[in-house]
Design an enzyme around this catalytic site. Structure first.
Site, PDB file in Angstrom:
ATOM      1  N   ASN A 174     -16.784  29.096 -22.092  1.00  0.00           N
ATOM      2  CA  ASN A 174     -17.414  27.730 -21.628  1.00  0.00           C
ATOM      3  C   ASN A 174     -17.296  27.683 -20.167  1.00  0.00           C
ATOM      4  OD1 ASN A 174     -18.286  26.530 -24.136  1.00  0.00           O
ATOM      5  ND2 ASN A 174     -16.402  25.634 -24.496  1.00  0.00           N
ATOM      6  N   LYS A 192     -17.095  31.005 -28.304  1.00  0.00           N
ATOM      7  CA  LYS A 192     -17.322  30.223 -26.839  1.00  0.00           C
ATOM      8  C   LYS A 192     -16.866  30.595 -25.850  1.00  0.00           C
ATOM      9  CE  LYS A 192     -19.589  26.906 -26.903  1.00  0.00           C
ATOM     10  NZ  LYS A 192     -19.759  25.398 -27.145  1.00  0.00           N
ATOM     11  N   TYR A 238      -9.732  -6.508  12.485  1.00  0.00           N
ATOM     12  CA  TYR A 238      -9.090  -6.062  11.472  1.00  0.00           C
ATOM     13  C   TYR A 238      -9.033  -7.148  10.138  1.00  0.00           C
ATOM     14  CZ  TYR A 238      -5.503  -4.219   8.182  1.00  0.00           C
ATOM     15  OH  TYR A 238      -4.896  -3.763   6.988  1.00  0.00           O
ATOM     16  N   SER A 254       0.775  -1.125  -0.073  1.00  0.00           N
ATOM     17  CA  SER A 254      -0.107   0.003   0.154  1.00  0.00           C
ATOM     18  C   SER A 254       0.891   1.378   0.009  1.00  0.00           C
ATOM     19  CB  SER A 254      -1.071  -0.048   1.177  1.00  0.00           C
ATOM     20  OG  SER A 254      -0.160  -0.165   2.347  1.00  0.00           O
ATOM     21  N   HIS A 286     -39.956  23.304 -11.239  1.00  0.00           N
ATOM     22  CA  HIS A 286     -40.115  22.530 -12.390  1.00  0.00           C
ATOM     23  C   HIS A 286     -39.364  23.341 -13.603  1.00  0.00           C
ATOM     24  CE1 HIS A 286     -43.425  20.343 -10.787  1.00  0.00           C
ATOM     25  NE2 HIS A 286     -43.969  21.487 -10.478  1.00  0.00           N
ATOM     26  N   SER A 337     -13.126  27.530 -26.833  1.00  0.00           N
ATOM     27  CA  SER A 337     -13.259  26.495 -27.732  1.00  0.00           C
ATOM     28  C   SER A 337     -12.139  26.443 -28.535  1.00  0.00           C
ATOM     29  CB  SER A 337     -14.647  26.384 -28.155  1.00  0.00           C
ATOM     30  OG  SER A 337     -14.614  25.539 -29.413  1.00  0.00           O
ATOM     31  N   GLU A 364     -19.224  22.826 -14.805  1.00  0.00           N
ATOM     32  CA  GLU A 364     -19.376  21.615 -15.261  1.00  0.00           C
ATOM     33  C   GLU A 364     -18.598  20.432 -14.770  1.00  0.00           C
ATOM     34  OE1 GLU A 364     -19.709  21.441 -19.711  1.00  0.00           O
ATOM     35  OE2 GLU A 364     -18.602  23.283 -19.352  1.00  0.00           O
ATOM     36  N   GLN A 404      -7.427  -1.999   4.208  1.00  0.00           N
ATOM     37  CA  GLN A 404      -6.646  -1.395   3.419  1.00  0.00           C
ATOM     38  C   GLN A 404      -7.153  -0.615   1.955  1.00  0.00           C
ATOM     39  OE1 GLN A 404      -2.310  -2.581   3.055  1.00  0.00           O
ATOM     40  NE2 GLN A 404      -2.859  -2.858   1.189  1.00  0.00           N
TER      41      GLN A 404
HETATM   42  N1  ARG Z   1      -1.255  -1.473   5.131  1.00  0.00           N
HETATM   43  C1  ARG Z   1      -2.225  -1.775   6.003  1.00  0.00           C
HETATM   44  C2  ARG Z   1      -3.545  -1.113   5.808  1.00  0.00           C
HETATM   45  O1  ARG Z   1      -3.384  -0.115   5.256  1.00  0.00           O
HETATM   46  C3  ARG Z   1      -1.822  -1.637   7.721  1.00  0.00           C
HETATM   47  C4  ARG Z   1      -2.268  -2.436   8.521  1.00  0.00           C
HETATM   48  C5  ARG Z   1      -1.582  -3.930   8.456  1.00  0.00           C
HETATM   49  N2  ARG Z   1      -2.009  -4.835   9.589  1.00  0.00           N
HETATM   50  C6  ARG Z   1      -1.993  -6.089   9.220  1.00  0.00           C
HETATM   51  N3  ARG Z   1      -2.090  -6.763  10.253  1.00  0.00           N
HETATM   52  N4  ARG Z   1      -1.409  -6.600   8.199  1.00  0.00           N
HETATM   53  O2  ARG Z   1      -4.601  -1.569   6.430  1.00  0.00           O
END
Ligand code: ARG
Length: 465
Positions: free
Chosen positions: A290, A288, A322, A28, A161, A282, A295, A327
């Site tokens: 815009n 134009k 957990y 991550s 409306h 444009s 938007e 993650q």
């Molecule tokens: N990178 C993990 C997350 O974002 C951190 C926690 C990881 N915990 C574990 N027991 N592997 O959730």
């Protein structure tokens, strides 16, 4: 597939390192590096508490502290080497700490797990974003109040409306958004209040046998108190979901306003002129201009609400406590927060620069028989007709005006009396749009006086938010 050595943080029982695909799906660090500042702040508070409690020596805590500060400056200056093999921000920081201070680094993770660590880091990050959203909303509300004050008595058509309904004032229309954005502000404030409990010390899921002081770390990190249940602490992502829910509603409001700006700035409406700074041209049609910012703001609700749905879906089937599924919380929230802040800032800039076209607003306010209700009300008030009959008489007068291709005030008294003989000259007094809006004095109504009262009240309240 390539094999690497067993993970240096948890690889004790592993003979082989992870497959490259395993590393790719597991790491991550590509996104949670955004939590670096929170991670280091949390670690510093934890280390200080460990030494205060005699769980690590002051000497080790000092080495950890120095090392963490060095890492923070390495990350700030961009020289820090992030490694996917070290999975996430927590292990990247700890690994570098080991390089910097040696064995003392290994004591930092005493009485802690990555589970409470990530719950803490992410909560602090989301808390900052709630603060940023509130600041952005405050600024936007201020911009709207400025518009409302300037145009408290500028008349414009009010729609239902998207058909002309009754005249309203520009100020009243701006103040409608002040109400919406102030509710958004209170939703973020409310979510922030609820999220402000510190999960650090829940450890993996069950708490810890070390004599930690959770009140001390909670206080050091700006929380009101520690969380009360360790299982909940590491498995709760309500704080992120509440942020996304508030962000979704806020983005929906931004989107509605953006839609009005797109319509209003068109050549057919010409209600507002958007500044060059918040418009684009444009490449093929030279005439134009815009409303791209509007938007794009209108479109942002898609990804923000998408993030909300995505995280709800991630969380909905998870057993306590957990699971690695969690993650997947971060990228959604990062993206939603980034885009919400951008949308708020862009709307703020557009509203500050926007110029209402008073003449076009006034001309449109009087067209489409917008004072028909005033006429019906007059028939009730002055002639004593039942409202249903007054409605019918007014309908006949509208039909007459339509036939003649004119507006209600352009009908002659004779034409009116042909529909109802008791109508007098005095009726013309209520057919003007200024009179119409000025008469809407009920609390919350569009009368300029009421609008000015609301502007004054909100200006006062804004300073207390
Ligand atoms: N990178 C993990 C997350 O974002 C951190 C926690 C990881 N915990 C574990 N027991 N592997 O959730």
């Amino acid at each position: 597939m390539t094999k690497t050595d067993a993970n240096q943080m948890w690889g004790g029982r592993f003979a082989e390192g992870p497959d490259a695909i395993m590393e790719a799906i597991n790491a991550s660090i590509g996104f949670d590096r955004r939590l670096a500042a929170q991670d280091i702040e949390g670690s510093r508070a934890h280390a200080a508490m460990l030494s205060a409690q005699g769980i690590v020596t002051d000497k080790d805590a000092e080495a950890i502290r120095e090392g963490l500060l060095t890492i923070l400056s390495e990350i700030d200056s961009g020289e820090f080497q992030f490694s996917a093999a070290l999975e996430d921000i927590h292990m990247n920081v700890e690994s570098r700490l080991t390089q910097l201070v040696g064995a003392a680094a290994g004591r930092l993770h005493t009485a802690r797990s990555r589970n409470d660590q990530v719950a803490l880091d992410f909560r602090m990050w989301v808390r900052d974003q709630a603060d940023a959203a509130m600041a952005g909303l405050k600024s936007l509300i201020h911009a709207l109040l400025t518009q409302a004050e300037a145009g408290a008595d500028w008349v414009m058509p009010g729609f239902t409306h998207l058909q002309t309904a009754q005249p309203v004032t520009w100020g009243h229309h701006m103040m409608a958004y002040v109400e919406m954005f102030s509710r958004d502000h209170s939703r973020f404030a409310d979510a922030r209040r609820r999220m402000n409990e510190c999960p650090l010390g829940a450890a993996a899921l069950a708490g810890t046998s070390f004599p930690i002081d959770r009140d001390a770390t909670a206080q050091a990190l700006g929380f009101d108190r520690p969380t009360a249940n360790s299982l909940d602490s590491v498995s709760d992502r309500d704080f992120a979901l509440e942020f996304l829910a508030a962000a979704s509603i806020c983005a929906m409001h931004l989107s509605r306003f953006a839609e009005e700006l797109v319509i209003w700035s068109s050549a057919q409406f010409r209600f507002v002129r958007l500044s060059d700074r918040f418009s684009t041209g444009s490449s093929i049609m030279p005439q134009k201009k815009n409303p791209d910012a509007a938007e794009l703001i209108r479109a942002k609700i898609g990804r923000i609400f998408g993030a909300n749905v995505a995280l709800m879906t991630v969380m909905k089937g998870l057993p306590l406590a957990y699971s690695k599924d969690m993650q997947e919380d971060k990228e959604q929230v990062f993206d939603a927060a980034d885009n919400l802040m951008l949308a708020l800032a862009a709307m703020d800039g557009m509203v500050r620069d926007m110029e209402a076209n008073r003449d076009a607003l006034a001309a449109a306010a009087g067209s489409g028989f917008s004072t028909a209700t005033d006429l019906a009300d007059w028939l009730v008030r002055v002639l004593g007709l039942p409202f249903r009959e007054a409605h019918h008489v007014t309908g006949a007068l509208v039909a007459r005006a339509e036939q003649r291709d004119c507006d209600l005030p352009d009908l002659t008294l004779e034409e009116m009396q042909a529909v109802h003989p008791q109508i007098t000259e005095a009726v013309f007094g209520v057919l003007g749009v200024q009179n119409s809006v000025a008469s809407r004095m009920s609390y919350g109504g569009t009368a300029p006086q009421r609008v000015r009262e609301q502007v004054a009240a909100w200006t006062e309240r804004l300073s207390t938010l």
